[in-house]
Design a protein around this motif. Structure first.
Motif, short mmCIF file in Angstrom:
data_model
loop_
_atom_site.label_atom_id
_atom_site.label_comp_id
_atom_site.label_asym_id
_atom_site.label_seq_id
_atom_site.Cartn_x
_atom_site.Cartn_y
_atom_site.Cartn_z
N GLN A 1 58.97 40.98 30.82
CA GLN A 1 58.96 39.59 31.27
C GLN A 1 59.27 39.49 32.76
O GLN A 1 58.65 38.70 33.48
N ILE A 2 60.23 40.30 33.23
CA ILE A 2 60.59 40.27 34.65
C ILE A 2 59.43 40.75 35.51
O ILE A 2 59.10 40.12 36.53
N VAL A 3 58.79 41.84 35.12
CA VAL A 3 57.66 42.36 35.89
C VAL A 3 56.51 41.36 35.90
O VAL A 3 55.86 41.15 36.93
N ALA A 4 56.27 40.70 34.78
CA ALA A 4 55.21 39.69 34.72
C ALA A 4 55.52 38.54 35.68
O ALA A 4 54.63 38.04 36.36
N TRP A 5 56.78 38.13 35.76
CA TRP A 5 57.15 37.07 36.69
C TRP A 5 57.02 37.54 38.13
O TRP A 5 56.58 36.79 39.00
N LEU A 6 57.42 38.79 38.40
CA LEU A 6 57.33 39.30 39.76
C LEU A 6 55.88 39.38 40.24
O LEU A 6 55.60 39.20 41.42
N ARG A 7 54.96 39.64 39.33
CA ARG A 7 53.55 39.73 39.70
C ARG A 7 52.95 38.37 40.02
O ARG A 7 52.08 38.26 40.88
N SER A 8 53.38 37.35 39.32
CA SER A 8 52.87 36.00 39.60
C SER A 8 54.00 34.99 39.45
O SER A 8 54.12 34.33 38.41
N VAL B 1 64.50 33.53 43.56
CA VAL B 1 65.75 34.19 43.21
C VAL B 1 65.45 35.66 42.99
O VAL B 1 64.47 36.01 42.34
N ALA B 2 66.30 36.51 43.53
CA ALA B 2 66.10 37.96 43.38
C ALA B 2 66.35 38.37 41.93
O ALA B 2 67.45 38.23 41.41
N VAL B 3 65.30 38.83 41.29
CA VAL B 3 65.40 39.31 39.91
C VAL B 3 64.73 40.67 39.87
O VAL B 3 63.57 40.81 40.24
N ARG B 4 65.49 41.68 39.46
CA ARG B 4 64.94 43.03 39.36
C ARG B 4 64.98 43.49 37.91
O ARG B 4 65.83 43.06 37.15
#
Length: 160
Positions: free
Chosen positions: A96-103, A110-113
């Motif tokens: 879910q985090i990677v999907a949000w980082l892509r779009s 907000v920094a989310v890793r």
């Protein structure tokens, strides 16, 4: 024409009152909720969330929802029975985090890793290995994470 229509509606209401159809309505005799309070534009969504027992986190933008979920990972994996279930949970969150980082959406930046799976597994193992009664205050504070002053203390140790 309008007066005749109003008269027929009023007659139907009076007939219903005489038949007792308005007796025992829910809320009868109770004050109107929110009466006298200042007007709130979001009153309907607040009442919906309260009525349906939904968390208010649903109103947050995706970045803040993910950030909150990352902060709650230790609490959420604490009761999981196996290491594989912990890995699956963290893996789904990372997807879910990677999907949000892509779009990313239009919300605040907000920094989310992605969560480090091995760190979560090591904390999970350590927590399961220790008895419940022997957790000290220092261990509890360290499990939560570094203090907000930790960065400068590490810097001073290196300099000093």
């Amino acid at each position: 024409m309008v007066e005749a229509w109003e008269a027929s509606v009023e007659a139907k209401i009076q007939d219903a009152v005489q038949r007792g159809e308005f007796d025992d309505l829910p809320g009868m005799g109770k004050p109107i909720p929110g009466r006298g309070a200042p007007y709130d534009e979001a009153w309907w969504i607040k009442s919906f969330l309260e009525r349906e027992a939904l968390p208010s986190d649903l109103l947050l933008p995706t970045s803040l929802q993910l950030r909150r979920r990352v902060e709650q990972v230790p609490d959420e994996v604490r009761d999981l029975p196996t290491e594989q279930s912990v890995r699956d949970f963290v893996g789904q969150l990372n997807v879910q985090i990677v999907a949000w980082l892509r779009s990313p959406d239009d919300g605040p930046r907000v920094a989310v890793r992605p969560v480090n799976t091995e760190d979560v597994i090591s904390r999970w193992r350590a927590e399961r290995a220790r008895p419940e009664a022997t957790v000290t205050v220092t261990e509890a504070v360290t499990a939560v994470g570094p203090s907000r002053w930790g960065w400068w203390q590490r810097w001073r140790r290196r300099r000093g």
